[in-house]
Design an enzyme around this catalytic site. Sequence first.
Site, PDB file in Angstrom:
ATOM      1  N   ASP A   1       1.015  -1.491   0.240  1.00 30.61           N
ATOM      2  CA  ASP A   1       0.424  -0.001   0.202  1.00 30.61           C
ATOM      3  C   ASP A   1       1.101   0.416   0.097  1.00 30.61           C
ATOM      4  OD1 ASP A   1      -2.044  -1.792   0.094  1.00 30.61           O
ATOM      5  OD2 ASP A   1      -1.723  -2.324   2.394  1.00 30.61           O
TER       6      ASP A   1
ATOM      7  N   GLU B   1     -11.375   0.713  -4.081  1.00 30.34           N
ATOM      8  CA  GLU B   1     -10.796   0.562  -2.667  1.00 30.34           C
ATOM      9  C   GLU B   1      -9.686   1.584  -3.017  1.00 30.34           C
ATOM     10  OE1 GLU B   1     -10.427  -3.117  -1.015  1.00 30.34           O
ATOM     11  OE2 GLU B   1      -8.521  -3.639  -1.775  1.00 30.34           O
TER      12      GLU B   1
HETATM   13  C1  6LW Z   1      -5.795  -2.394   1.975  1.00 30.95           C
HETATM   14  C2  6LW Z   1      -6.381  -2.331   0.804  1.00 30.95           C
HETATM   15  C3  6LW Z   1      -5.187  -3.657   0.070  1.00 30.95           C
HETATM   16  O1  6LW Z   1      -6.217  -1.636   3.108  1.00 30.95           O
HETATM   17  O2  6LW Z   1      -4.756  -4.107   0.947  1.00 30.95           O
HETATM   18  O3  6LW Z   1      -4.073  -3.803  -1.262  1.00 30.95           O
HETATM   19  C4  6LW Z   1      -5.338  -3.653   2.518  1.00 30.95           C
HETATM   20  N1  6LW Z   1      -5.202  -2.978  -1.122  1.00 30.95           N
HETATM   21  O4  6LW Z   1      -6.092  -1.414   0.303  1.00 30.95           O
HETATM   22  C5  6LW Z   1      -4.865  -3.919   3.200  1.00 30.95           C
HETATM   23  O5  6LW Z   1      -3.297  -3.895   3.141  1.00 30.95           O
END
Ligand code: 6LW
Length: 571
Positions: free
Chosen positions: A15, A182
Amino acid sequence: MSVVKNPIRSGFYPDPSVCRVGDTYYCVHSSFGYAPGIPLFKSTDLIHWEQIGHVLKSKEQLQLNGAATSGGIYAPTIRYHQGTFYVIVTNVTHGGNFYVTCNNPEGTWSEPHILPEAEGIDPSLYFEGDKCYYIGQRSKKEAAYFGDCEIWIQELDYHKHQLVGKSQAIYDGALKKAYWPEGPHLYKKDGYYYLLIAEGGTEYAHSICAARSRELLGPYESCLWNPVFTHRHLGHSYPIQNAGHGELFDTPDGNWYMVMLATRPYQEGAELGRETFLADVTWEEDWPVINAGEGRLRPYQIIQTAGGKKAELTKPIALMKPIESAEDAELRETTEIIEDIQIKEITKRVDNIDKNLYWNPNPDMRIIGLRRNILLEGYKGCRVQNNRLYLPLLQAELWDIHTVPAFLGIRLTDTEFSMSVRMEFSPEATSCEAGLVYYYDENNYIQFIVTKQSVQIICRKNGTDEIAVTVDIIDAEKSIRKEGSRKEPEKQHTLTITGKKQTASFQYDGRIIADNLSLSYLCSERAGGFTGCTVGIYGATHNKFTEQDFSKYHSQATENFAIFDIIYTNL
Ligand code: 6LW
């Protein structure tokens, strides 16, 4: 022109979020149930990254009581506005979304400003003039399926530290029935607001999608060639997987790059976890194109040095192949490749650059603990004395997320690794143990421990301990000392773990205790979760201790500590 090797940060540093201030780039990552929280790196050339600290250190900033290894701190975003740095993040175990600020990122960050009304995870900030906006992910009110989420925006009063006005959903993914939109970030460029998100979940189907609007609050139109980046179509045996969760940024010369997470699995298991890769961004029809001409992450990334314009790529430079192509080999031969020198901070404290772990005069910044950092906090007498680290034998087990175990580790950053430590340990009680650990999470790890009676390898798998090897300590000593020798057993012993291709060998004073032990179950693909592995030292007692006992031990009674010299490691 310089070339940097991908990943630019190996080991679990997922991230990634980057902000640029002048000619300096700052980068942060998720840290989950480990302490301190949110490792912070700095670079002025996108090649050399120096860890300058951690963002979350105090008990107020980092509440991890009861946090599982993959709980805690998720997906931070770093931003800079009018002299102040902001890091906004989710603590999925305590408190939800909050942010901290500071003027000097190498110093101490503020108390947490918690945003109780902010639902969901993956918060980001966008500043425009005097205004600031929160952008995040949340489940839809009437979610039709698991992962049916939306990206939402709301104004944040960053003087009063609270969300104001109304929240508004602005995007719910590029695909019909998108899963897990997300990790949003918002940017403005040439009259467009760009929304960059992750989609598909962080595993094999991960991707990066883009949308844009002339108005901040939308409507946002999806890029016609979404996902703008993914490796989801390359098959599970492709050497780089899970590419997604990107962050866009530009250089002072107007070149664009992107950092994103991806994995490098071996037989469909990535023990290093999700790492950080760098990619090149160009713009076509006012949309971002990532690694134009290839559409995949490269093993080496060309960086335009200051003042330069990005080279026009007439043909793909280096496709990531399991076997190095002649083209790659030539590139490697003819270009200056800068290996990841992420341990630069150590060089400030020791004369030569090597990767061993030192604690004097300051503990190495890579050292992390579970839920709390017992060394940085001097927790229960954990200390450095005469250049040696005193690890208290706590009554806290690695599997118990409601305790703080005596564990100090570092991220596994190489699939071929070795960690060796000289340990002085003469426990009074049969219930004490200390040694090395190869750790994935509270239910899955391998302990290489010494007790009063034996040397043991214990494999914990899916929450169940299995003793792989037990060697009686007297036998172990005998076989190591020359026959007929009358020497007293040594107080100090060397424990070594060496790993390659997800198998490990364990040595006690040079004698192989176990060889070729499989590590393959220790990864998110097989055990769930979001981290990679760590390797470190560990000690415990199964006796009941009182607080008073500990203050007594603090000053004396070395038998209640395991004492470690420098840890030798290539990690
Ligand atoms: C994070 C989400 C994700 O909150 O994995 O790769 C989760 N994306 O966006 C935890 O790293």
